[in-house]
Every structure is written in structure tokens, then in C-alpha cells.
Design an enzyme around this catalytic site. Structure first.
Site, PDB file in Angstrom:
ATOM      1  N   GLY A   1       0.852  -1.188   0.000  1.00 61.26           N
ATOM      2  CA  GLY A   1       0.000   0.000   0.000  1.00 61.26           C
ATOM      3  C   GLY A   1       0.886   1.236   0.000  1.00 61.26           C
ATOM      4  O   GLY A   1       2.077   1.169  -0.343  1.00 61.26           O
TER       5      GLY A   1
ATOM      6  N   ILE B   1       2.239   2.984   2.362  1.00 65.81           N
ATOM      7  CA  ILE B   1       3.430   2.966   3.235  1.00 65.81           C
ATOM      8  C   ILE B   1       4.494   2.039   2.647  1.00 65.81           C
ATOM      9  O   ILE B   1       5.678   2.399   2.570  1.00 65.81           O
ATOM     10  CB  ILE B   1       3.062   2.564   4.680  1.00 65.81           C
ATOM     11  CG1 ILE B   1       2.099   3.592   5.288  1.00 65.81           C
ATOM     12  CG2 ILE B   1       4.317   2.451   5.551  1.00 65.81           C
ATOM     13  CD1 ILE B   1       1.488   3.189   6.628  1.00 65.81           C
TER      14      ILE B   1
ATOM     15  N   SER C   1       1.989  -8.696  -2.324  1.00 62.66           N
ATOM     16  CA  SER C   1       0.775  -7.950  -2.008  1.00 62.66           C
ATOM     17  C   SER C   1      -0.433  -8.861  -2.086  1.00 62.66           C
ATOM     18  O   SER C   1      -0.475  -9.791  -2.896  1.00 62.66           O
ATOM     19  CB  SER C   1       0.654  -6.792  -3.008  1.00 62.66           C
ATOM     20  OG  SER C   1      -0.700  -6.541  -3.291  1.00 62.66           O
ATOM     21  N   ARG C   2      -1.427  -8.558  -1.238  1.00 62.75           N
ATOM     22  CA  ARG C   2      -2.639  -9.396  -1.245  1.00 62.75           C
ATOM     23  C   ARG C   2      -3.401  -9.211  -2.560  1.00 62.75           C
ATOM     24  O   ARG C   2      -4.273  -9.998  -2.897  1.00 62.75           O
ATOM     25  CB  ARG C   2      -3.534  -9.052  -0.049  1.00 62.75           C
ATOM     26  CG  ARG C   2      -4.036  -7.624  -0.078  1.00 62.75           C
ATOM     27  CD  ARG C   2      -4.766  -7.220   1.170  1.00 62.75           C
ATOM     28  NE  ARG C   2      -4.714  -5.760   1.300  1.00 62.75           N
ATOM     29  CZ  ARG C   2      -5.532  -5.060   2.018  1.00 62.75           C
ATOM     30  NH1 ARG C   2      -6.474  -5.649   2.702  1.00 62.75           N
ATOM     31  NH2 ARG C   2      -5.417  -3.740   2.078  1.00 62.75           N
TER      32      ARG C   2
ATOM     33  N   ALA D   1       3.822  -2.485  11.243  1.00 62.11           N
ATOM     34  CA  ALA D   1       2.412  -2.616  10.826  1.00 62.11           C
ATOM     35  C   ALA D   1       1.531  -2.832  12.063  1.00 62.11           C
ATOM     36  O   ALA D   1       1.090  -1.855  12.687  1.00 62.11           O
ATOM     37  CB  ALA D   1       2.283  -3.745   9.811  1.00 62.11           C
ATOM     38  N   ARG D   2       1.289  -4.081  12.401  1.00 65.48           N
ATOM     39  CA  ARG D   2       0.532  -4.414  13.608  1.00 65.48           C
ATOM     40  C   ARG D   2       1.174  -5.631  14.260  1.00 65.48           C
ATOM     41  O   ARG D   2       1.559  -6.585  13.570  1.00 65.48           O
ATOM     42  CB  ARG D   2      -0.936  -4.725  13.277  1.00 65.48           C
ATOM     43  CG  ARG D   2      -1.798  -3.499  13.014  1.00 65.48           C
ATOM     44  CD  ARG D   2      -2.014  -2.656  14.288  1.00 65.48           C
ATOM     45  NE  ARG D   2      -2.879  -1.507  14.051  1.00 65.48           N
ATOM     46  CZ  ARG D   2      -2.456  -0.289  13.720  1.00 65.48           C
ATOM     47  NH1 ARG D   2      -1.162  -0.045  13.563  1.00 65.48           N
ATOM     48  NH2 ARG D   2      -3.311   0.696  13.551  1.00 65.48           N
TER      49      ARG D   2
ATOM     50  N   GLU E   1      -0.040  -5.057  22.941  1.00 61.90           N
ATOM     51  CA  GLU E   1       0.489  -3.766  23.405  1.00 61.90           C
ATOM     52  C   GLU E   1      -0.227  -3.304  24.675  1.00 61.90           C
ATOM     53  O   GLU E   1      -1.436  -3.481  24.779  1.00 61.90           O
ATOM     54  CB  GLU E   1       0.281  -2.715  22.302  1.00 61.90           C
ATOM     55  CG  GLU E   1       1.336  -2.807  21.237  1.00 61.90           C
ATOM     56  CD  GLU E   1       1.131  -1.806  20.108  1.00 61.90           C
ATOM     57  OE1 GLU E   1       1.484  -2.145  18.986  1.00 61.90           O
ATOM     58  OE2 GLU E   1       0.617  -0.697  20.356  1.00 61.90           O
TER      59      GLU E   1
ATOM     60  N   HIS F   1       5.494   1.910  19.441  1.00 61.30           N
ATOM     61  CA  HIS F   1       4.471   2.294  18.459  1.00 61.30           C
ATOM     62  C   HIS F   1       4.588   3.780  18.069  1.00 61.30           C
ATOM     63  O   HIS F   1       3.690   4.590  18.326  1.00 61.30           O
ATOM     64  CB  HIS F   1       3.062   1.974  18.974  1.00 61.30           C
ATOM     65  CG  HIS F   1       2.074   1.748  17.859  1.00 61.30           C
ATOM     66  ND1 HIS F   1       1.067   0.817  17.913  1.00 61.30           N
ATOM     67  CD2 HIS F   1       1.953   2.342  16.657  1.00 61.30           C
ATOM     68  CE1 HIS F   1       0.363   0.846  16.787  1.00 61.30           C
ATOM     69  NE2 HIS F   1       0.887   1.768  16.015  1.00 61.30           N
TER      70      HIS F   1
ATOM     71  N   GLY G   1       5.326   4.848  14.824  1.00 65.69           N
ATOM     72  CA  GLY G   1       5.279   4.999  13.365  1.00 65.69           C
ATOM     73  C   GLY G   1       4.861   6.378  12.888  1.00 65.69           C
ATOM     74  O   GLY G   1       5.492   6.983  12.025  1.00 65.69           O
TER      75      GLY G   1
HETATM   76  C1  GLV Z   1      -0.898   3.597  13.500  1.00 62.22           C
HETATM   77  O1  GLV Z   1      -0.449   2.543  13.848  1.00 62.22           O
HETATM   78  C2  GLV Z   1      -1.922   3.749  12.517  1.00 62.22           C
HETATM   79  O2  GLV Z   1      -2.476   2.747  12.034  1.00 62.22           O
HETATM   80  O3  GLV Z   1      -2.225   4.890  12.197  1.00 62.22           O
END
Ligand code: GLV
Length: 312
Positions: free
Chosen positions: A154, A156, A175-176, A225-226, A255, A273, A275
Site C-alpha cells: 500500500g 506505506i 501484495s494481497r 504494521a501491527r 500492546e 508504536h 510509526g
Molecule cells: C498507526 O499505527 C496507525 O495505524 O495509524
């Protein structure tokens, strides 16, 4: 109109909300407990959430029938039950676009840190341990002509690709949407794997024990990402046994808890976290959330809706 904000927002971004309704901001300088969230949203027409707020059916019932918009102050929205929000007759929104550069920059910071052992060197100096320049001291890995595998292409992922190419890296992606190389090929040929996919049912534990086993012994994993995209226990094990060379993580499975084994390892860089954590970006994210609320409450149409069914 009642507008509830689950955590204080930066800057003067709240001003437009005062034109459309009564604004209540959580008085707590921490994420709300589920009970506090349910109490806070009761009777709200609009709610501005952070990624720490889980908005599920229970929260929607607590909010009641007036609710028209849940505006997430994040680009990721795995904390929202978008199907339930849609069925409730409300819209869900996120903040895409505005945090692309900040997140791509942090990804490069982590990538450089773990491959050049920056945090490790910082810890060494602070420990007071004697050190001196030596031809073999604290050697890392160069990036030039090394392969970066980007999972999730995407905005990012694409911004990271541009940066990595400028560092001389050979970039591939998975990519998906079916573009790029297969995941197994990416994992087995990349020197650095960087995750930029959303957290979904399909990507939960995408990087598990088997995926880590596919990676090269000298490879690094970067996750901005997550957290749940990576099986943290399996990662700690792979790092401990030198199955891979290192990891840099900005996000965690549970988290703010971090798997205790990761804390013991020197070949891991850990950030909390961060980002999107620049003043400019966080202010823009808050402004987009506010804009979405104002747009829905005044015109019925959000600026950046999350479509449901997703990816349609
Ligand atoms: C942060 O992690 C976001 O998804 O904006």
C-alpha cells in the site's frame, strides 16, 4: 450533537467540532477501560477513537441509536468492528495518507538501527563497559545490493520502497492484490523483510514459526504494521537460536506488553508504536478525524470512509 473523544487530541484541531456539537474529551491520560469507553460513548452522535479503543457490538449498544460516525485516529482499523458499525447505521473512518511518510521514515530508522546495531552501541556506551575502535568491533550488515522484501504494497510499503532504493537496496514485494512475488519466495530470498500489511484474519500470525524458518539465517525482520501479524513467541525463539539475524519492532501482539524474551535479546530493536509520531503527522491525523466527524454530522458524508465490505 454529542461528540465524545476518547483521548486528548493535539493542537487547535478541536475548534471545528465546537461549531457542530458539544465536545467531551476523556479526562484520562491513558487508554480507557472497556467500561469507561462504554460509559463515554453513551448518547454520542460521534466518537473519535484511537487504536487502543476496541469498538465492538457492546460499545455500539452502549452508544445507542444516535451514533453516526466512529472516526479512528489511525490508518489501521483492526480495532473497529466495521461490519457492526455499518449494521448499526453509522460510518467508520480512518486517517489514510497523512502518516505515510512518517511511518516509512521510522521503518528506515529501525532498519538502519538493527542492521548497524545503533541501539546496541548506545546501550554499550551507557553501560560504562570499556571499548575501543577495532577492525572487527560491533559489525553490522550493509544494505547496498541487499534485498528488501516488502509485505503489503500500500502507500506505506511504496514509500519504504522508494527510500530503500535510495539506499541501494534491491526491492521486491508481496501484495494481497497478487502483485509482486509469492510470500515464500520473498521470505526465502530477502535480507530484510518489512511488514506493511493491515491486520486481518488472513494476516494474523502471517509471520509464524514456519515463515521464520523460510527466512535466510542472516536476515532481519522489521514490523511497523501491527503486532499480531507476527507470532512474537516464535520470533523470540528464532532470534534466540540465530535462525534469523535480528528484528526491529514498533508494534506488539499485546500492546503495551512486550514478550519478555525479546527484552533479553541484543539483536532486537524495540520502539513504542512510534510509526506516525511526529508533531506534524499526529496533528494532521487528528485534523482528519475531526474533519470526518464534521463532514458526517453536517453533510452525512465522511471525507475518508472505511468501505464495507472491506477491500471492495
Ligand atoms: C498507526 O499505527 C496507525 O495505524 O495509524
Amino acid at each position: 450533537m454529542n461528540i465524545f473523544i476518547t483521548r486528548a487530541l493535539p493542537g487547535d484541531v478541536l475548534a471545528p467540532l465546537a461549531e457542530v456539537g458539544a465536545v467531551t474529551v476523556s479526562p484520562h491520560d491513558r487508554p480507557l477501560t472497556p467500561a469507561e469507553l462504554r460509559a463515554g460513548v453513551a448518547g454520542a452522535d460521534a466518537v473519535i477513537t484511537t487504536l487502543n479503543d476496541r469498538v465492538d457490538q457492546e460499545v455500539l449498544v452502549a452508544a445507542g441509536p444516535r451514533l453516526r460516525v466512529v472516526a479512528n485516529t489511525a490508518t489501521g482499523y483492526d480495532n473497529l468492528d466495521v461490519a457492526a458499525i455499518t449494521a448499526h447505521g453509522a460510518v467508520a473512518t480512518n486517517t489514510p495518507g497523512v502518516l505515510v511518510d512518517a511511518t516509512a521514515d521510522l521503518t528506515m530508522a529501525l532498519l538502519l538501527d538493527v542492521t548497524r546495531r545503533v541501539s546496541e552501541g548506545d546501550r554499550l556506551i551507557r553501560s560504562g563497559e570499556p571499548w575501543s575502535w577495532d577492525i572487527g568491533f560491533l559489525l553490522g550488515a550493509g544494505l547496498q545490493e541487499r534485498r528488501l522484501g516488502i509485505v503489503g504494497m500500500g502507500a506505506i510499503g511504496q514509500a519504504v520502497a522508494v527510500r530503500a532504493a535510495a539506499f541501494g537496496m534491491d526491492v521486491v514485494h508481496h501484495s494481497r492484490r497478487g502483485t509482486g512475488v509469492g510470500l515464500a519466495e520473498l521470505l526465502s530470498t530477502s535480507d530484510v523483510v518489512s511488514l506493511h500489511c493491515p491486520l486481518t484474519k488472513e494476516t494474523r500470525h502471517l509471520i509464524d514459526e514456519a515463515a521464520l524458518r523460510l527466512m535466510k539465517p542472516g536476515a532481519y525482520l522489521v514490523n511497523t504494521a501491527r503486532g499480531p501479524v507476527v507470532d512474537e513467541a516464535a520470533l523470540a525463539q528464532a532470534l534466540r537460536t540465530s535462525e534469523i539475524a535480528g528484528a526491529a519492532l514498533d508494534v506488539y501482539e499485546d500492546e503495551p506488553r512486550v514478550h519478555p524474551d525479546l527484552l533479553e535479546l541484543d539483536n532486537v530493536v524495540l520502539t513504542p508504536h512510534l510509526g506516525s509520531a511526529t508533531t506534524e503527522t499526529r496533528t494532521r491525523m487528528a485534523a482528519v478525524a475531526v474533519q470526518n466527524v464534521v463532514a458526517v454530522l453536517t453533510a452525512g458524508e465522511p471525507t475518508t470512509p472505511i468501505s464495507f465490505p472491506e477491500n471492495s
